[in-house]
Design a protein around this motif. Structure first.
Motif, PDB file in Angstrom:
ATOM      1  N   UNK A 148     -74.729  13.007   1.845  1.00  0.00           N
ATOM      2  CA  UNK A 148     -73.492  12.349   2.314  1.00  0.00           C
ATOM      3  C   UNK A 148     -74.100  12.091   3.968  1.00  0.00           C
ATOM      4  N   UNK A 149     -74.763  12.849   4.604  1.00  0.00           N
ATOM      5  CA  UNK A 149     -75.185  12.509   6.089  1.00  0.00           C
ATOM      6  C   UNK A 149     -75.903  11.433   5.931  1.00  0.00           C
ATOM      7  N   UNK A 150     -77.009  11.521   5.206  1.00  0.00           N
ATOM      8  CA  UNK A 150     -78.094  10.184   5.137  1.00  0.00           C
ATOM      9  C   UNK A 150     -77.457   9.016   4.619  1.00  0.00           C
ATOM     10  N   UNK A 195     -88.450   3.158   2.482  1.00  0.00           N
ATOM     11  CA  UNK A 195     -87.398   3.561   1.149  1.00  0.00           C
ATOM     12  C   UNK A 195     -87.732   2.611  -0.165  1.00  0.00           C
ATOM     13  N   UNK A 196     -88.031   3.150  -1.193  1.00  0.00           N
ATOM     14  CA  UNK A 196     -88.328   2.445  -2.395  1.00  0.00           C
ATOM     15  C   UNK A 196     -87.283   1.386  -2.815  1.00  0.00           C
ATOM     16  N   UNK A 198     -83.875  12.930   5.515  1.00  0.00           N
ATOM     17  CA  UNK A 198     -83.382  11.500   4.849  1.00  0.00           C
ATOM     18  C   UNK A 198     -84.344  10.598   4.858  1.00  0.00           C
ATOM     19  N   UNK A 199     -85.477  10.770   5.361  1.00  0.00           N
ATOM     20  CA  UNK A 199     -86.744   9.748   5.217  1.00  0.00           C
ATOM     21  C   UNK A 199     -86.325   8.345   5.891  1.00  0.00           C
ATOM     22  N   UNK A 258     -83.864  12.574  -1.724  1.00  0.00           N
ATOM     23  CA  UNK A 258     -83.132  13.226  -0.442  1.00  0.00           C
ATOM     24  C   UNK A 258     -82.237  14.261  -1.095  1.00  0.00           C
ATOM     25  N   UNK A 259     -82.405  15.635  -0.692  1.00  0.00           N
ATOM     26  CA  UNK A 259     -81.625  16.760  -0.931  1.00  0.00           C
ATOM     27  C   UNK A 259     -80.469  16.289  -1.123  1.00  0.00           C
ATOM     28  N   UNK A 260     -79.700  16.727  -2.170  1.00  0.00           N
ATOM     29  CA  UNK A 260     -78.043  16.581  -2.405  1.00  0.00           C
ATOM     30  C   UNK A 260     -77.305  17.097  -1.578  1.00  0.00           C
TER      31      UNK A 260
END
Length: 149
Positions: free
Chosen positions: A42-44, A22-23, A141-142, A36-38
């Motif tokens: 919320x899940x991520x 994560x940056x 979610x990476x 992350x896909x919008x």
């Protein structure tokens, strides 16, 4: 400490996550993951919050009943926020986590009374759901999953 560690391991076996790449964490030249896909943000965000809670020094404090309640809440939050593609898997993990926590509650905090065979059976049963959760969460979610400490 032994029963706390076991509780965290059992309750968090499917939940212990570690951020991967994560940056914003310093000036390292690590590649920045795609956004992350919008639709799954919320899940991520819930995944990151639960991971942070599980790795905090306070995790597992207050004995089996308190830690079990926290674990149930965490899994419930993940079930509620899971994208449709993971909803069934998270419900499976929730059911098996409830069974594992009920088994731990039956020990009344005595680690010598833990039915390790039952917990191993529940963990084995959870493996297909956990594997899918790991794969999809990592991709969407990476995050990278690691086994509980």
């Amino acid at each position: 400490m032994g029963s706390r560690r076991l509780l965290v391991a059992v309750a968090g076996a499917a939940l212990t996550l570690t951020l991967a790449g994560c940056g914003g964490a310093g000036t390292d030249a690590a590649p920045t993951p795609p956004p992350v896909d919008p639709a799954v943000k919320p899940y991520c965000d819930t995944v990151v919050r639960v991971q942070t809670e599980q790795t905090s020094p306070q995790a597992g404090q207050g004995g089996v009943p308190a830690a079990s309640e926290v674990a149930r809440r965490q899994v419930g939050d993940l079930v509620a926020s899971a994208p449709p593609e993971l909803a069934g898997e998270w419900r499976t993990v929730q059911q098996l986590t409830d069974q594992a926590l009920s088994s731990l509650a039956a020990t009344r905090g005595d680690p010598n009374r833990i039915d390790r065979a039952e917990l191993a059976r529940l963990e084995q049963q959870s493996q297909p759901a956990v594997a899918r959760i790991k794969d999809v969460t990592s991709a969407r979610c990476h995050v990278e999953f690691r086994p509980p400490a």
